[in-house]
Design an enzyme around this catalytic site. Structure first.
Site, PDB file in Angstrom:
ATOM      1  N   GLY A 119     -15.319   3.020   4.301  1.00  0.00           N
ATOM      2  CA  GLY A 119     -13.943   3.459   4.062  1.00  0.00           C
ATOM      3  C   GLY A 119     -13.376   3.074   2.715  1.00  0.00           C
ATOM      4  CD  GLN A 120     -14.957  -0.402  -2.214  1.00  0.00           C
ATOM      5  OE1 GLN A 120     -16.049  -0.739  -1.755  1.00  0.00           O
ATOM      6  NE2 GLN A 120     -14.479  -0.878  -3.349  1.00  0.00           N
ATOM      7  CG  HIS A 150      -8.824  -3.016  -2.179  1.00  0.00           C
ATOM      8  ND1 HIS A 150      -9.783  -2.326  -2.891  1.00  0.00           N
ATOM      9  CD2 HIS A 150      -8.615  -2.315  -1.044  1.00  0.00           C
ATOM     10  CE1 HIS A 150     -10.128  -1.248  -2.212  1.00  0.00           C
ATOM     11  NE2 HIS A 150      -9.435  -1.222  -1.074  1.00  0.00           N
ATOM     12  CG  ASN A 190     -12.180  -0.721   4.308  1.00  0.00           C
ATOM     13  OD1 ASN A 190     -12.475  -1.170   5.410  1.00  0.00           O
ATOM     14  ND2 ASN A 190     -11.017  -0.125   4.081  1.00  0.00           N
ATOM     15  CG  ASP A 219      -2.072   0.955   1.100  1.00  0.00           C
ATOM     16  OD1 ASP A 219      -3.219   0.493   1.023  1.00  0.00           O
ATOM     17  OD2 ASP A 219      -1.825   2.188   1.061  1.00  0.00           O
ATOM     18  CG  HIS A 243      -6.812  -2.996   3.296  1.00  0.00           C
ATOM     19  ND1 HIS A 243      -6.110  -1.830   3.075  1.00  0.00           N
ATOM     20  CD2 HIS A 243      -8.056  -2.771   2.798  1.00  0.00           C
ATOM     21  CE1 HIS A 243      -6.893  -0.939   2.490  1.00  0.00           C
ATOM     22  NE2 HIS A 243      -8.080  -1.482   2.304  1.00  0.00           N
TER      23      HIS A 243
HETATM   24  P1  5GP Z   1      -9.760   1.328   0.576  1.00  0.00           P
HETATM   25  O1  5GP Z   1      -9.781   2.623   1.322  1.00  0.00           O
HETATM   26  O2  5GP Z   1     -10.489   1.428  -0.746  1.00  0.00           O
HETATM   27  O3  5GP Z   1     -10.172   0.132   1.380  1.00  0.00           O
HETATM   28  O4  5GP Z   1      -8.233   1.051   0.240  1.00  0.00           O
HETATM   29  C1  5GP Z   1      -7.580   1.631  -0.835  1.00  0.00           C
HETATM   30  C2  5GP Z   1      -6.100   1.571  -0.523  1.00  0.00           C
HETATM   31  O5  5GP Z   1      -5.384   1.802  -1.713  1.00  0.00           O
HETATM   32  C3  5GP Z   1      -5.656   2.634   0.478  1.00  0.00           C
HETATM   33  O6  5GP Z   1      -5.078   2.010   1.617  1.00  0.00           O
HETATM   34  C4  5GP Z   1      -4.655   3.467  -0.301  1.00  0.00           C
HETATM   35  O7  5GP Z   1      -3.564   3.887   0.472  1.00  0.00           O
HETATM   36  C5  5GP Z   1      -4.232   2.525  -1.409  1.00  0.00           C
HETATM   37  N1  5GP Z   1      -3.837   3.191  -2.627  1.00  0.00           N
HETATM   38  C6  5GP Z   1      -4.502   4.186  -3.265  1.00  0.00           C
HETATM   39  N2  5GP Z   1      -3.844   4.555  -4.378  1.00  0.00           N
HETATM   40  C7  5GP Z   1      -2.744   3.749  -4.446  1.00  0.00           C
HETATM   41  C8  5GP Z   1      -1.679   3.654  -5.381  1.00  0.00           C
HETATM   42  O8  5GP Z   1      -1.598   4.373  -6.377  1.00  0.00           O
HETATM   43  N3  5GP Z   1      -0.718   2.727  -5.136  1.00  0.00           N
HETATM   44  C9  5GP Z   1      -0.769   1.888  -4.046  1.00  0.00           C
HETATM   45  N4  5GP Z   1       0.230   1.015  -3.893  1.00  0.00           N
HETATM   46  N5  5GP Z   1      -1.778   1.968  -3.146  1.00  0.00           N
HETATM   47  C10 5GP Z   1      -2.747   2.877  -3.346  1.00  0.00           C
END
Ligand code: 5GP
Length: 111
Positions: A90-91, A97, A84, A28, A99
């Site tokens: 929080g998505q 995906h 999420n 991440d 985590h």
């Molecule tokens: P969500 O909030 O949708 O559950 O998680 C999305 C995750 O993607 C976040 O933890 C965020 O830091 C990560 N993320 C967003 N953009 C990028 C990116 O360009 N590269 C990487 N490696 N992670 C990303």
């Protein structure tokens, strides 16, 4: 196309640590723990809500990959898997995906 599809297509860089026919995993960009990896299916599901009965093998496979990566990254003493689902949870990226978090004590309940 989401940012994750661009990572799959190598259009933007990421620290990729796992790849197979169905999944890819990378660190991440904004880690919330010493180890914070995202494990994603190549197939796009905008949210966890889109999963259907026929996807059970693929979703199970994500968990098998998580077990392997937790060992590889040295966090198999304790880790957390988080999905999420939708913005209120929080998505932020509409590509399912998982985590994988570890490397520190994690509190419960999450925020
Ligand atoms: P969500 O909030 O949708 O559950 O998680 C999305 C995750 O993607 C976040 O933890 C965020 O830091 C990560 N993320 C967003 N953009 C990028 C990116 O360009 N590269 C990487 N490696 N992670 C990303």
């Amino acid at each position: 196309m989401t940012i994750f599809e661009k990572i799959i297509a190598r259009e933007i860089p990421a620290k990729i640590i796992w790849e197979d026919d169905d999944t890819i995993a990378f660190h991440d960009v904004n880690p919330q723990a010493p180890v914070h990896v995202l494990i994603i299916p190549r197939q796009v599901f905008a949210t966890h809500d889109e999963i259907k009965e026929e996807d059970r093998e693929l979703l199970g496979h994500l968990h098998v990959v998580a077990v392997k990566l937790a060992k590889q990254l040295g966090i198999d003493n304790g880790y957390r898997l988080v999905v999420n689902c939708k913005e209120p949870a929080g998505q932020t990226v509409p590509h399912l995906h998982m985590h994988l978090l570890g490397g520190r004590d994690l509190r419960w309940p999450p925020g």
